[in-house]
Design a protein around this motif. Sequence first.
Motif, PDB file in Angstrom:
ATOM      1  N   ILE A 102       0.848  -1.194   0.000  1.00  0.00           N
ATOM      2  CA  ILE A 102       0.000   0.000   0.000  1.00  0.00           C
ATOM      3  C   ILE A 102       0.883   1.242   0.000  1.00  0.00           C
ATOM      4  N   GLU A 103       0.487   2.215  -0.771  1.00  0.00           N
ATOM      5  CA  GLU A 103       1.212   3.489  -0.838  1.00  0.00           C
ATOM      6  C   GLU A 103       0.226   4.610  -0.566  1.00  0.00           C
ATOM      7  N   PHE A 104       0.464   5.308   0.537  1.00  0.00           N
ATOM      8  CA  PHE A 104      -0.343   6.480   0.853  1.00  0.00           C
ATOM      9  C   PHE A 104       0.279   7.704   0.181  1.00  0.00           C
ATOM     10  N   PRO A 105      -0.531   8.732  -0.072  1.00  0.00           N
ATOM     11  CA  PRO A 105       0.052   9.983  -0.575  1.00  0.00           C
ATOM     12  C   PRO A 105       1.013  10.567   0.446  1.00  0.00           C
ATOM     13  N   ASP A 106       1.873  11.484  -0.042  1.00  0.00           N
ATOM     14  CA  ASP A 106       2.782  12.171   0.877  1.00  0.00           C
ATOM     15  C   ASP A 106       1.977  12.862   1.963  1.00  0.00           C
ATOM     16  N   THR A 107       2.565  12.978   3.151  1.00  0.00           N
ATOM     17  CA  THR A 107       1.840  13.591   4.266  1.00  0.00           C
ATOM     18  C   THR A 107       1.449  15.029   3.949  1.00  0.00           C
ATOM     19  N   GLU A 126      -1.402  -2.601  -7.890  1.00  0.00           N
ATOM     20  CA  GLU A 126      -1.361  -1.821  -9.135  1.00  0.00           C
ATOM     21  C   GLU A 126      -2.568  -0.928  -9.324  1.00  0.00           C
ATOM     22  N   GLU A 127      -3.494  -0.899  -8.359  1.00  0.00           N
ATOM     23  CA  GLU A 127      -4.727  -0.145  -8.502  1.00  0.00           C
ATOM     24  C   GLU A 127      -4.828   0.926  -7.425  1.00  0.00           C
TER      25      GLU A 127
END
Length: 478
Positions: A151-156, A177-178
Motif C-alpha cells: 500500500i502506498e499512501f500519498p505524501d503527508t 497496481e490499482e
Amino acid sequence: MQEVNADNAPVSKVKLPWHRTVVGKVAIFMLLGVIFAFLMGALLGFTVVERSARDQWGREAQVNAQIVSATMRRIYTSVAVRTDTSGQVNRLISARPIGDEDSVLSTGFSPIDVLALASAQTRRNVWLFAHDPSGTFTPVADAFNSPVGSIEFPDTAELPDSRSASDFYAGFARIGEEEHFVSSLPITSPQGDLHGVVVSSIGLKSELYQVHRDLIVKVVGSLSVVLLATALLVSLLMKQLFKPVPRLIRALTHIAHNQTEHATPYTHRSDEIGCMAQAIEALRKKVEEREHLLEVKEQALRYHHLAHHDALTKLPNRVQFNDALQKAVTQVPNGAPFNVMIFDLDRFKAVNDTLGHAAGDAVLVETSQRVQALLETSDLVARLGGDEFSIIQHAQRDALDEANQLARQLVEVLQQPFAIDGHDIHIGVSVGIALAPRDGTSSHSLLRSADVALYTAKAMGRGRYAIFRPEMTMGGAT
C-alpha cells in the motif's frame, strides 16, 4: 475575376480569409464569449461535483471504517477503539498485533475470515497490513483472498487531516497496481506504537471518476452544438449587416497598394456605410495626388543626383565639387581653413591600353573606395574626370600637418596593387596640395595653386605629393 462598382468601374476581387472579415471577427468574439461562459460554468460545475463527490466518498469511507471496527471488535474482544468528538472511530487499540498466529489460536478466526465478514457488509474489499519496524507496511491478508500488494499512501503534505500513518485517513491510496478510495484505520498498542492498519475500499478511482468522464462527454457535446448554432446565427446576421464592408475593405486594400484608378463603391448611400465610402474616396483622391507629387519629386531627385555625381564611381562630380569649394571659401573668414588636393593616377593609361577600359573602370571604382576610407566625414572627394580626382579636407587643428598626413596615406594606399580579373595592377598617384587661405582666397586661385603643385609632383618623378609654394610654376619644380 472582376466585379463592377456603383460607377461601373471594374474592381479586382480580393478574397479575404474568413477570420479577417468583420463577420468573422464578430463571430469569433461571440464564440469566444460563449466558450468562456460555458467553460466557466462547466468549471464551476466540475468543482461543485468534485467537492460533493469527495464529501460523499469520505462519508462512505467513514461508515466502512465503523463497520470494519465493529466487526473486528466482535472477533477480537480484547481490542478497544478510540473515537473523535463526533463518535467516529479513528483508531483500534490492541496490546498485540492483530492477525498473527497467536490471535488466530486465541480466536479461532484467520485474518481472512475476519476481513471477509467485514467485506460482506461493506461489499468492498478489506485489507490488513502489518507495520514493520523499518516503517513499511507488510500485507497480511485481504477479504477477497487474492494476492495482496503493498500500500502506498500519498505524501503527508497531501493529507490535510493526517500527520502520519498512526492517524485515521480517508482518501486515495495505491494498493498493488490499482488506486482505491479507502479508509485507513490504524491499529496501535496502548502506548501508541503502530502495529498495522486495516484498510477498507469504497471503490476504484477509475470507477468513481466514471461519472466525471460521462459528464465531460456530455458537456463537450453540448458545447459543440451551442457553438455550431451560435456560429451559424452570427454569420447570417453579420453577413446581412456588413455586406458592403468586404468591398470597402478591398477598396482600402487597393489604396494601400497604390491602386487608385478605381472609384470607391457605395458613396451614394446616405447611411454610415455611405459616409465611410465617401471618406475612403476622399482618401483615394489624396493618395492619387500624393503619388503624382512623389513621382515628380523622385524624378527631380534622380536628375539632381545624376547632375552632381559621377556615374561610374558614384562620387560627387566637378559640379558638386565646385559648389562645395565655393561654400568652403566663404567660410574661411569665419576661421574655417581647409586644404584642396588634386591628384591623378600614374600609369593609368597603360592599364586601359593593355587590359581594356573595363579593367580601368574597376581600378577607378576601387580607387574611390580606398580614398573614401581615408577621409573624415566632413571631407569631400570628387572625380573631376578621367583619372583626375580632387579632395576638400577641412582642417581640424593644423592644416599643413593634416595635409601632409593625408597625402602620405594617399600615396601609400594607391601604390598597393589592384587585383583586377586575376591581374595585379600597379599604379601610383601624384598629389598637388593648396592650403586655404594661405595659397588662395578664391576657388579659382586655390585650384590653380593645387594644379601647379600637382605638376611639380609629376616633374619630381611621380608617386609623390607636393604642397604649393609661390616659386612653383606649371613647368615643374623650381
